[in-house]
Write a protein that holds these residues in place. Structure first.
Motif, short mmCIF file in Angstrom:
data_model
loop_
_atom_site.label_atom_id
_atom_site.label_comp_id
_atom_site.label_asym_id
_atom_site.label_seq_id
_atom_site.Cartn_x
_atom_site.Cartn_y
_atom_site.Cartn_z
N LEU A 126 0.87 -1.19 0.10
CA LEU A 126 0.11 -0.17 -0.11
C LEU A 126 0.95 1.38 -0.15
O LEU A 126 0.36 2.37 -0.54
N PRO A 130 -0.43 -4.36 -4.70
CA PRO A 130 -0.91 -4.90 -3.31
C PRO A 130 -1.71 -6.05 -3.52
O PRO A 130 -1.78 -7.20 -3.11
N SER A 131 -2.48 -6.04 -4.94
CA SER A 131 -3.46 -7.12 -5.09
C SER A 131 -2.71 -8.42 -5.58
O SER A 131 -3.05 -9.57 -4.99
N ALA A 174 -1.16 -9.97 -2.16
CA ALA A 174 -2.17 -10.49 -1.49
C ALA A 174 -2.51 -12.05 -2.08
O ALA A 174 -2.74 -13.07 -1.44
N ARG A 175 -2.63 -12.01 -3.26
CA ARG A 175 -2.63 -13.46 -3.93
C ARG A 175 -1.77 -14.57 -3.93
O ARG A 175 -1.63 -15.60 -3.91
N ARG A 198 -11.63 -2.19 8.75
CA ARG A 198 -11.95 -1.98 7.40
C ARG A 198 -12.92 -2.81 6.79
O ARG A 198 -12.74 -3.58 5.77
N PHE A 252 -11.78 -13.87 -3.02
CA PHE A 252 -12.16 -13.52 -4.38
C PHE A 252 -11.42 -14.22 -5.16
O PHE A 252 -11.75 -14.44 -6.46
N THR A 253 -9.99 -14.56 -4.95
CA THR A 253 -9.22 -15.14 -5.91
C THR A 253 -9.34 -16.64 -5.93
O THR A 253 -8.75 -17.17 -6.63
N GLN A 281 -8.77 -15.86 2.77
CA GLN A 281 -7.86 -15.62 1.82
C GLN A 281 -6.86 -16.73 2.05
O GLN A 281 -5.98 -16.73 1.03
N ASP A 326 -8.59 0.40 -1.45
CA ASP A 326 -7.45 -0.12 -0.70
C ASP A 326 -7.69 -1.55 -0.29
O ASP A 326 -6.80 -2.41 -0.40
N MET A 327 -8.82 -1.74 0.59
CA MET A 327 -8.95 -2.81 1.25
C MET A 327 -9.22 -3.89 0.24
O MET A 327 -9.02 -5.26 0.32
N CYS A 328 -9.89 -3.67 -0.75
CA CYS A 328 -10.27 -4.44 -2.03
C CYS A 328 -8.98 -4.92 -2.65
O CYS A 328 -8.55 -6.27 -2.75
N ALA A 329 -7.87 -3.96 -2.98
CA ALA A 329 -6.57 -4.65 -3.03
C ALA A 329 -6.09 -5.66 -2.36
O ALA A 329 -5.33 -6.45 -2.56
N LEU A 330 -6.18 -5.26 -0.92
CA LEU A 330 -5.56 -6.33 0.02
C LEU A 330 -6.32 -7.46 -0.02
O LEU A 330 -5.72 -8.62 0.34
N LEU A 331 -7.54 -7.36 -0.45
CA LEU A 331 -8.12 -9.03 -0.59
C LEU A 331 -7.72 -9.72 -1.96
O LEU A 331 -8.33 -10.58 -2.28
N GLY A 332 -6.76 -9.06 -2.62
CA GLY A 332 -6.55 -9.71 -3.85
C GLY A 332 -7.21 -9.54 -5.23
O GLY A 332 -7.10 -10.00 -6.36
N ILE A 333 -8.11 -8.62 -4.84
CA ILE A 333 -9.11 -7.97 -5.89
C ILE A 333 -8.30 -7.00 -7.09
O ILE A 333 -7.69 -5.90 -6.41
N ASN A 334 -8.37 -7.42 -8.17
CA ASN A 334 -7.79 -6.52 -9.36
C ASN A 334 -8.64 -5.41 -9.49
O ASN A 334 -9.43 -5.36 -10.34
#
Lengths: 244, 304
Positions: free
Chosen positions: A60, A80-81, A84-85, A96, A112-113, A161, B186-194
């Motif tokens: 971030l 970041p995404s 996370a993956r 959050r 999600f992934t 996750q 930002d939280m979405c990015a941390l969840l791996g969401i593109n």
């Protein structure tokens, strides 16, 4: 701890990490290691750079120098995404929870992934097993839960996750003392289930009871480190950094 | 005409008009949700959709005719084409501006609007284009109200699109992600969401819905014009604000409410149909002053 196998290299390694916001530099070369299976506490006063350290690990905040190695791989420049993956899961300060989405939807998005709906279901049942309250409230707006329930949701979402490493930023913040202990018990459970944990915590005594190892940050650099026992018993540390 | 039949007739007009507003307002509100941009070019995508559908229909009417099957096919292709156009606009014009101040990206949207309008102006020489269909004026009388088959199909299609959208945003991972990105990127990015992909999907769907509305409006009113998107863009914005900007059910409700308000407003003695637009924008101002979060919007604190 799992028996020491060939992977003796640390799961996470920060090497001379420098980062900040605009012109303000918050980290001045942080070196830190987290080994597989450990709970590592990251301690320090407000503004010492604990949260920035976590944000830089998860991408971030961009590092302006230094490197972040995860499972031996340089992830400093990843988004970041993508980080996370890899299974490096950051539960940020303030939980959050996604407002307007139900508890169940918040959890679904944690996976999600994961393309396989069956696997998502399996993880969801596991999370509901750990946190029965989330199952009872699964159709409520996640933002309407109490603080403690939101923390459980944030951790449940992180579990969805499939974390190898959990970065937990002040999970006990704003919670009643009884809930703080509950959250610590959960951190222990997640660790027992195989997640390695890097824990930022205001309550240093509590964190050191839980952790295997600790780092003390001061002004954006590691000032001290040692096994949790050593740090716990060191009176000067307790007084100078952790509050008496 | 009796008063009841006048009122019923106006309700039907309001429903048709409201369906168009709602479809365009949905895109407005979804795009506002994911990148906090009031996409002033959105009405022009409605116009573009009408023209693409007209082109397709002229090409295929020899084979399938200019009735509902042909219009439906033309609408589908217009939705895909304009959906892609929306994605391209986002990538080229808006994406590079995401870090810039709000005002810069707003001005970019105005520029995109000018480019779209003037491109079609150049291609059509500013002439009205006839949207010829073979729909006719058949219908059924219910009580004192005559409803044409066209009106039924139009409202039905709009409803079907909205139900599909609602299922998409509540039942699929990308739909949930779209709502989540609107709350906390930002939280979405941390969840791996593109996140950029989710933004792209949002632009595709929003633009496609505008194109569907443009096609329907073309078939309903019988003509197209390069400037037709301007006013409906403002109306859709009004509808989105009435419903609560950022809220998907709000946009549907806001569209219908605005359609009804306009339709009935023109029946108030002293307010003729030439005052219709004034009426709408007075409502917009009243909502902004007295209930800025709209009917279904939530009060939102600015995040850092």
């Amino acid at each position: 701890m799992p028996c020491s196998d060939l992977s003796d290299a640390p799961l996470l390694r920060l090497h001379g990490l420098v980062a900040g916001y605009g012109r303000i530099r918050a980290l001045h070369g942080v070196d830190l290691e987290v080994r597989r299976g450990q709970i590592v506490a990251l301690l320090g006063a407000n503004g010492a750079g604990k949260t920035t350290t976590l944000k830089t690990i998860s991408g971030l905040v961009r590092a302006s120098a230094g490197r972040v190695l995860f499972e031996g791989r340089d992830i400093t420049a990843l988004r970041p995404s993508d980080i996370a993956r890899l299974g490096l899961v950051h539960v940020p300060e303030g939980r959050r929870i996604l407002r307007g989405l139900s508890v169940r939807e918040n959890l679904e998005l944690g996976a999600f992934t994961v393309r396989d709906a069956g696997e998502r279901q399996r993880r969801m049942r596991h999370v509901f097993g750990l946190f029965p309250i989330l199952e009872r409230r699964q159709h409520q707006d996640g933002a309407l839960l109490s603080g403690g329930e939101q923390q459980m949701l944030a951790m449940g979402r992180a579990l969805m996750q499939g974390p190898k490493l959990l970065l937990l930023d002040e999970p006990s913040m704003g919670l009643a003392p009884k809930l703080v202990l509950e959250v610590m018990r959960i951190v222990r459970t997640l660790n027992d289930e195989g997640a390695t944990v890097l824990l930022v915590e205001q309550n240093a005594r509590l964190a050191l009871r839980l952790a295997d190892y600790g780092y003390v940050l001061e002004s954006g650099a590691v000032r001290m480190q040692g096994s949790a026992e050593t740090l716990r018993d060191d009176r000067t540390i307790i007084e100078a950094y952790l509050g008496a | 005409m009796s008063l009841t039949s006048i009122l019923l007739h106006q309700a039907l007009n309001g429903l048709v008009l409201g369906s168009f507003y709602a479809l365009v307002a949905l895109g407005y509100t979804m795009i506002f949700g994911v990148i906090k941009l009031l996409n002033f070019a959105h009405g022009d995508l409605y116009m573009a959709g009408g023209f693409v559908a007209l082109l397709v229909l002229s090409a295929i009417s020899g084979i399938v005719g200019a009735g509902w099957p042909g219009i439906f096919l033309a609408m589908l292709l217009a939705m895909i084409a304009v959906g892609c156009l929306g994605v391209v606009i986002e990538r080229i014009a808006y994406h590079p501006m995401l870090g810039a101040p709000r005002l810069s990206i707003l001005i970019t949207a105005l520029a995109v609007s000018l480019v779209l309008e003037n491109t079609v102006l150049a291609l059509t020489n500013g002439q009205y284009a006839a949207f010829q269909t073979s729909l006719g004026f058949g219908g059924v009388a219910i009580g004192g109200l005559f409803i044409t088959y066209s009106e039924m199909v139009l409202v039905g299609m709009a409803a079907l699109l909205m139900v599909t959208l609602e299922l998409f945003v509540t039942r699929t991972q990308y739909g949930r992600a779209m709502r989540a990105v609107a709350v906390d990127t930002d939280m979405c990015a941390l969840l791996g969401i593109n996140v950029p992909t989710v933004i792209g999907v949002t632009f595709f769907i929003g633009s496609a819905l505008a194109a569907a509305a443009g096609t329907m409006a073309g078939a309903y009113y019988g003509s197209l014009w390069y400037f037709m998107g301007f006013l409906i863009g403002l109306k859709a914005f009004t509808a989105a604000v009435i419903g609560g900007i950022g809220s998907i059910p709000g946009a549907m409700l806001g569209g219908l409410v605005l359609g009804m308000l306009e339709s009935f407003g023109t029946q108030i003695p002293g307010i003729g149909s030439q005052w219709k637009d004034v009426f709408s924008f007075v409502v917009l101002i009243l909502v902004l002053v007295f209930k800025p979060t709209g009917l279904l919007g939530r009060s939102e604190q600015e995040r850092m």
